[in-house]
Design a protein around this motif. Structure first.
Motif, mmCIF file in Angstrom:
data_model
loop_
_atom_site.group_PDB
_atom_site.id
_atom_site.type_symbol
_atom_site.label_atom_id
_atom_site.label_comp_id
_atom_site.label_asym_id
_atom_site.label_seq_id
_atom_site.Cartn_x
_atom_site.Cartn_y
_atom_site.Cartn_z
ATOM 1 N N GLY A 165 0.774 -1.230 0.000
ATOM 2 C CA GLY A 165 0.000 0.000 0.000
ATOM 3 C C GLY A 165 0.805 1.279 0.000
ATOM 4 N N ASN A 166 2.116 1.175 -0.193
ATOM 5 C CA ASN A 166 2.943 2.370 -0.279
ATOM 6 C C ASN A 166 2.980 2.847 -1.734
ATOM 7 N N LEU A 167 2.311 3.944 -2.012
ATOM 8 C CA LEU A 167 2.205 4.413 -3.380
ATOM 9 C C LEU A 167 3.529 5.001 -3.847
ATOM 10 N N PRO A 168 3.967 4.627 -5.048
ATOM 11 C CA PRO A 168 5.297 5.038 -5.503
ATOM 12 C C PRO A 168 5.352 6.478 -5.983
ATOM 13 N N SER A 169 6.550 7.037 -5.936
ATOM 14 C CA SER A 169 6.848 8.353 -6.483
ATOM 15 C C SER A 169 8.231 8.260 -7.121
ATOM 16 N N TYR A 170 8.338 8.649 -8.391
ATOM 17 C CA TYR A 170 9.580 8.479 -9.128
ATOM 18 C C TYR A 170 10.088 9.820 -9.634
ATOM 19 N N THR A 171 11.389 9.984 -9.571
ATOM 20 C CA THR A 171 12.062 11.127 -10.195
ATOM 21 C C THR A 171 13.160 10.589 -11.090
ATOM 22 N N ILE A 172 13.163 10.995 -12.355
ATOM 23 C CA ILE A 172 14.161 10.500 -13.303
ATOM 24 C C ILE A 172 14.772 11.668 -14.075
ATOM 25 N N SER A 173 15.976 11.439 -14.592
ATOM 26 C CA SER A 173 16.622 12.447 -15.428
ATOM 27 C C SER A 173 15.843 12.599 -16.727
ATOM 28 N N SER A 174 15.809 13.810 -17.237
ATOM 29 C CA SER A 174 15.018 14.080 -18.434
ATOM 30 C C SER A 174 15.810 13.801 -19.709
ATOM 31 N N ASN A 175 15.142 13.201 -20.652
ATOM 32 C CA ASN A 175 15.657 12.996 -21.999
ATOM 33 C C ASN A 175 15.480 14.299 -22.784
ATOM 34 N N SER A 176 16.450 14.655 -23.591
ATOM 35 C CA SER A 176 16.374 15.922 -24.331
ATOM 36 C C SER A 176 15.208 15.953 -25.305
ATOM 37 N N TYR A 177 14.651 14.776 -25.643
ATOM 38 C CA TYR A 177 13.506 14.720 -26.553
ATOM 39 C C TYR A 177 12.166 14.904 -25.835
ATOM 40 N N ASN A 178 12.181 14.926 -24.505
ATOM 41 C CA ASN A 178 10.924 15.066 -23.766
ATOM 42 C C ASN A 178 10.150 16.308 -24.214
#
Length: 313
Positions: A165-178
């Protein structure tokens, strides 16, 4: 025209798991070539406090499949109908779920909802559950248990936290195409080939105002382009609020060269819709396969230097 299915559904969240709760392992698709991986998964999750039961047909072999269609259907029906289990963990993907999906009865499942967990070919079940109004978990499967353990440890432990029941939270490096932006919506999706295969069937879903996740493995770029354009012709991208691209693993080389990267293929189709597009999310057919709760509301922020995906309470 918009997709006609599952546009205004309130998604039921199965109960999260507690110590001693039961997880059922079934194999609705491809043959299980590494039975030791299934046993290792069982052992690990039992050590984490669960009761794990392996279905009767999991280690069966019938040509390409983990048993005949009837055997796999019966195992899956047993799992769906189970009155006390809290999760159905699919042993592996491959191919085969579509051969049994229309013969399964979800009425008892609706009385005792449980988490269905898996990815790849298991997208068939994610789609079905989405249209029935149930959340499910896109995450690693027992077949992914392999050495070295540290390569998959993070993903398996994170699946365990989601089940609790622990809801996830993600932070990732951005791709230049985003394509940058901030958006909220229910997340849905899965394997690209399966999503395209479901078009025009009862397991086709609406993407309207939702955030679509896609991953793929082992395809030529021209075929990825073809699959994405099929989704576009069905308005999957026109209607959605945002797009998340997971791993595109073992992409085959075109001869002559296709002339575009995966990012360029995607943007050539979707940039006209001016929606946030997040590349390189760590989910799919790699060792790092972070869990996603389909049918759950998320907040997605796509930035120039970093991006985030947060599952809201």
């Amino acid at each position: 025209m918009s997709n006609s299915f599952s546009q205004n559904i309130t998604f039921t969240q199965p109960d999260f798991l507690q110590q001693g709760d039961t997880i059922l392992i079934v194999a609705p698709a491809g043959i299980v070539k590494q039975p030791t991986a299934i046993e290792k998964a069982k052992e690990t999750f039992e050590n984490w406090g669960y009761t794990v039961i392996i279905g009767e047909a999991v280690f069966n072999e019938h040509h390409h499949f983990a048993g005949t269609d009837a055997q796999r259907k019966n195992d899956m029906q047993w799992a769906l109908d189970h009155p006390t289990a809290k999760a159905i963990w699919c042993a592996r993907g491959g191919y085969g779920s579509v051969r049994i999906i229309d013969d399964l009865d979800f009425r008892e499942f609706a009385k005792h909802p449980k988490w269905i967990v898996g990815y790849s070919d298991i997208t068939v079940f994610h789609n079905k559950l989405h249209n029935l109004g149930f959340q499910s978990i896109h995450a690693p499967m027992p077949i992914n248990f392999k050495e070295p353990w540290p390569a998959i440890e993070e993903s398996m432990e994170q699946l365990n936290t989601i089940l609790k029941g622990n809801l996830p939270s993600y932070t990732i490096s951005s791709n230049s195409y985003n394509q940058t932006g901030n958006v909220s919506g229910v997340i849905v999706g899965g394997n690209l080939t399966i999503l395209e295969n479901m078009i025009g069937t009862s397991t086709c879903f609406s993407t309207k105002n939702k955030i679509l996740f896609i991953e793929e493995i082992g395809e030529y770029k021209y075929h990825i382009d073809r699959l994405l354009r099929a989704l576009d012709r069905k308005d999957y991208f026109k209607d959605c609020a945002g797009l998340i691209l997971g791993d595109f693993t073992d992409t085959k080389q075109n001869y002559p060269d296709f002339g575009q990267s995966i990012e360029e293929i995607v943007l050539s189709i979707v940039e006209k819709y001016n929606i946030p597009v997040l590349f390189d999310f760590p989910a799919g057919h790699e060792d790092k396969n972070m869990g996603l709760i389909f049918g759950h509301e998320i907040n997605m922020t796509v930035g120039n230097s970093s991006s985030s995906v947060e599952f809201s309470n």
